[in-house]
Scaffold this motif. Structure first.
Motif, mmCIF file in Angstrom:
data_model
loop_
_atom_site.group_PDB
_atom_site.id
_atom_site.type_symbol
_atom_site.label_atom_id
_atom_site.label_comp_id
_atom_site.label_asym_id
_atom_site.label_seq_id
_atom_site.Cartn_x
_atom_site.Cartn_y
_atom_site.Cartn_z
ATOM 1 N N SER A 226 42.407 44.152 27.619
ATOM 2 C CA SER A 226 42.070 43.571 28.919
ATOM 3 C C SER A 226 40.602 43.170 29.016
ATOM 4 N N MET A 227 39.735 43.844 28.252
ATOM 5 C CA MET A 227 38.322 43.462 28.287
ATOM 6 C C MET A 227 38.121 42.054 27.754
ATOM 7 N N ALA A 228 38.939 41.651 26.772
ATOM 8 C CA ALA A 228 38.859 40.289 26.249
ATOM 9 C C ALA A 228 39.273 39.287 27.327
ATOM 10 N N LEU A 229 40.286 39.640 28.117
ATOM 11 C CA LEU A 229 40.717 38.760 29.204
ATOM 12 C C LEU A 229 39.644 38.660 30.287
ATOM 13 N N LEU A 230 38.999 39.783 30.575
ATOM 14 C CA LEU A 230 37.919 39.791 31.566
ATOM 15 C C LEU A 230 36.781 38.885 31.119
ATOM 16 N N THR A 231 36.411 38.972 29.852
ATOM 17 C CA THR A 231 35.332 38.139 29.323
ATOM 18 C C THR A 231 35.721 36.663 29.346
ATOM 19 N N ALA A 232 36.970 36.383 28.948
ATOM 20 C CA ALA A 232 37.427 34.995 28.932
ATOM 21 C C ALA A 232 37.448 34.402 30.333
ATOM 22 N N ALA A 233 37.905 35.191 31.309
ATOM 23 C CA ALA A 233 37.915 34.693 32.687
ATOM 24 C C ALA A 233 36.506 34.442 33.185
ATOM 25 N N GLY A 234 35.574 35.318 32.810
ATOM 26 C CA GLY A 234 34.187 35.139 33.247
ATOM 27 C C GLY A 234 33.540 33.892 32.685
ATOM 28 N N THR A 235 34.020 33.406 31.538
ATOM 29 C CA THR A 235 33.460 32.183 30.942
ATOM 30 C C THR A 235 34.184 30.924 31.399
ATOM 31 N N GLY A 236 35.177 31.086 32.314
ATOM 32 C CA GLY A 236 35.858 29.922 32.855
ATOM 33 C C GLY A 236 37.047 29.449 32.061
ATOM 34 N N ALA A 237 37.652 30.331 31.238
ATOM 35 C CA ALA A 237 38.766 29.922 30.386
ATOM 36 C C ALA A 237 40.085 29.802 31.145
ATOM 37 N N GLY A 238 40.183 30.388 32.322
ATOM 38 C CA GLY A 238 41.423 30.314 33.080
ATOM 39 C C GLY A 238 41.506 31.429 34.100
ATOM 40 N N ILE A 239 42.725 31.694 34.550
ATOM 41 C CA ILE A 239 42.980 32.732 35.553
ATOM 42 C C ILE A 239 43.578 33.940 34.834
ATOM 43 N N ALA A 240 42.930 35.086 34.983
ATOM 44 C CA ALA A 240 43.341 36.290 34.256
ATOM 45 C C ALA A 240 44.099 37.241 35.167
ATOM 46 N N CYS A 241 45.133 37.848 34.618
ATOM 47 C CA CYS A 241 45.862 38.923 35.293
ATOM 48 C C CYS A 241 45.272 40.244 34.804
ATOM 49 N N LEU A 242 44.600 40.968 35.714
ATOM 50 C CA LEU A 242 43.833 42.144 35.315
ATOM 51 C C LEU A 242 44.071 43.306 36.276
ATOM 52 N N PRO A 243 43.953 44.539 35.774
ATOM 53 C CA PRO A 243 44.002 45.701 36.675
ATOM 54 C C PRO A 243 42.748 45.744 37.537
ATOM 55 N N THR A 244 42.915 46.132 38.785
ATOM 56 C CA THR A 244 41.790 46.088 39.725
ATOM 57 C C THR A 244 40.671 47.055 39.353
ATOM 58 N N TYR A 245 41.016 48.148 38.629
ATOM 59 C CA TYR A 245 39.967 49.129 38.322
ATOM 60 C C TYR A 245 38.883 48.559 37.418
ATOM 61 N N MET A 246 39.174 47.459 36.686
ATOM 62 C CA MET A 246 38.182 46.967 35.734
ATOM 63 C C MET A 246 37.436 45.721 36.209
ATOM 64 N N VAL A 247 37.717 45.245 37.431
ATOM 65 C CA VAL A 247 37.050 44.019 37.885
ATOM 66 C C VAL A 247 36.044 44.280 39.000
ATOM 67 N N GLU A 248 35.881 45.534 39.416
ATOM 68 C CA GLU A 248 35.015 45.826 40.557
ATOM 69 C C GLU A 248 33.594 45.311 40.332
ATOM 70 N N GLN A 249 33.026 45.584 39.171
ATOM 71 C CA GLN A 249 31.657 45.163 38.901
ATOM 72 C C GLN A 249 31.549 43.640 38.837
ATOM 73 N N SER A 250 32.525 42.979 38.219
ATOM 74 C CA SER A 250 32.496 41.521 38.121
ATOM 75 C C SER A 250 32.604 40.871 39.498
ATOM 76 N N LEU A 251 33.364 41.476 40.394
ATOM 77 C CA LEU A 251 33.464 40.948 41.755
ATOM 78 C C LEU A 251 32.149 41.134 42.506
ATOM 79 N N MET A 252 31.531 42.307 42.358
ATOM 80 C CA MET A 252 30.262 42.567 43.033
ATOM 81 C C MET A 252 29.165 41.638 42.537
ATOM 82 N N GLN A 253 29.191 41.312 41.258
ATOM 83 C CA GLN A 253 28.158 40.440 40.680
ATOM 84 C C GLN A 253 28.468 38.961 40.877
ATOM 85 N N GLY A 254 29.610 38.644 41.440
ATOM 86 C CA GLY A 254 29.970 37.251 41.668
ATOM 87 C C GLY A 254 30.457 36.526 40.430
#
Length: 298
Positions: A226-254
């Protein structure tokens, strides 16, 4: 009559019956003979019942006293067991705990809980194997496995841990340059970033109140981490399906934004699989209790 005021006297009475002596009972309990005599006299007064016959030579139990003794003995045994339990709980467990856990869930959820556990159990060694493979509790040399599943595993020794919620996330840059997404059917025009592993979802089922929509996503990029999906989504590769526990920091940082936040995806749950039944005082049982308490739904 307050029941609690009889407790000490009941313990004293049990020792007198067992020792046939006021002085011996006092010695065992670490109190004075005068205190023993005073407590028994007060107990007989409260009960309005003669429990003991005392002479200069011997102490005998009345018929009512003998029947009352059985209740006093049971309470005494329970208190002794409770004291033994507390003493054992203060004994430091020692040994090794071998754990298998999914990579992302293990890193982000389990590892932070292991550190305080090891700090308070200094003689316990933890061997953590981070892997998204399905653990073999019969043939592998492991004590505990953490798995994420949509349903409870069929193994015998299973403990539920935490609920895991999923959502869709994408970067601001991606959403600004691609068609808007206001309904699950709109996802057909977007590349999805999906997980490929034990928690793989071949189809996504969305719920909104009484509405239910199921789609089979077009996965342009799949990964077994899932970390690979998080990184890919952050670079604009598409829409990622992710567990909410691992996106809190990315949401806070925008870095990421939720997509279709008003729609709910099915929940998964994490489970703890145990190889064998353990003593309540073993390091495995201690760690089980820590994880269960920390991760149980509030």
């Amino acid at each position: 009559m307050q029941q609690g005021e009889n407790l000490l006297a009941m313990l004293i009475f049990a020792r007198i019956v067992e020792q046939s002596s006021f002085s011996q009972a006092a010695r065992l309990l670490g109190i004075s003979t005068a205190t023993v005599s005073r407590e028994i006299a007060a107990l007989e007064t409260r009960l309005a019942m003669k429990l003991l016959h005392r002479t200069t030579r011997r102490v005998t139990v009345t018929e009512c006293g003998l029947r009352y003794y059985h209740y006093c003995q049971a309470i005494s045994q329970q208190l002794m067991s409770a004291d033994d339990f507390i003493r054992q709980m203060h004994v430091q467990p020692e040994g090794q705990v071998r754990i298998v856990a999914p990579v992302t869930y293990g890193c982000q959820v389990i590892v932070p809980l292991l550190q305080p556990f090891m700090k308070h159990n200094i003689h316990v060694h933890v061997d953590l194997d981070l892997s998204d493979r399905t653990p073999d509790m019969v043939n592998e040399d492991i004590d505990m496995a953490i798995v994420v599943r949509p349903q409870m595993p069929e193994e015998n020794n299973v403990r539920p841990l935490s609920d895991i919620h999923f959502g869709l996330y994408a970067s601001e840059a991606y959403l600004a340059t691609h068609p808007p997404v206001s309904h699950p059917n709109d996802l057909s025009r977007h590349p999805l970033l999906t997980f490929h592993g034990p928690a793989h979802q071949p189809a996504l089922t969305f719920r909104q109140e009484k509405k239910r929509v199921q789609i089979t996503p077009f996965s342009r990029f799949r990964a077994n981490n899932s970390m690979a999906l998080l990184t890919a989504a952050g670079t604009g590769a598409g829409i990622a399906c992710l567990p909410t526990y691992m996106v809190e920091q990315s949401l806070m940082q925008g870095i990421l934004r939720p997509v279709l936040a008003e729609w709910q995806l099915p929940e998964y749950q994490s489970y703890m699989l145990l190889r064998n039944s353990q003593s309540p005082l073993s390091p495995v049982s201690r760690l089980c209790d820590v994880l269960t308490e920390a991760l149980r739904p509030r």
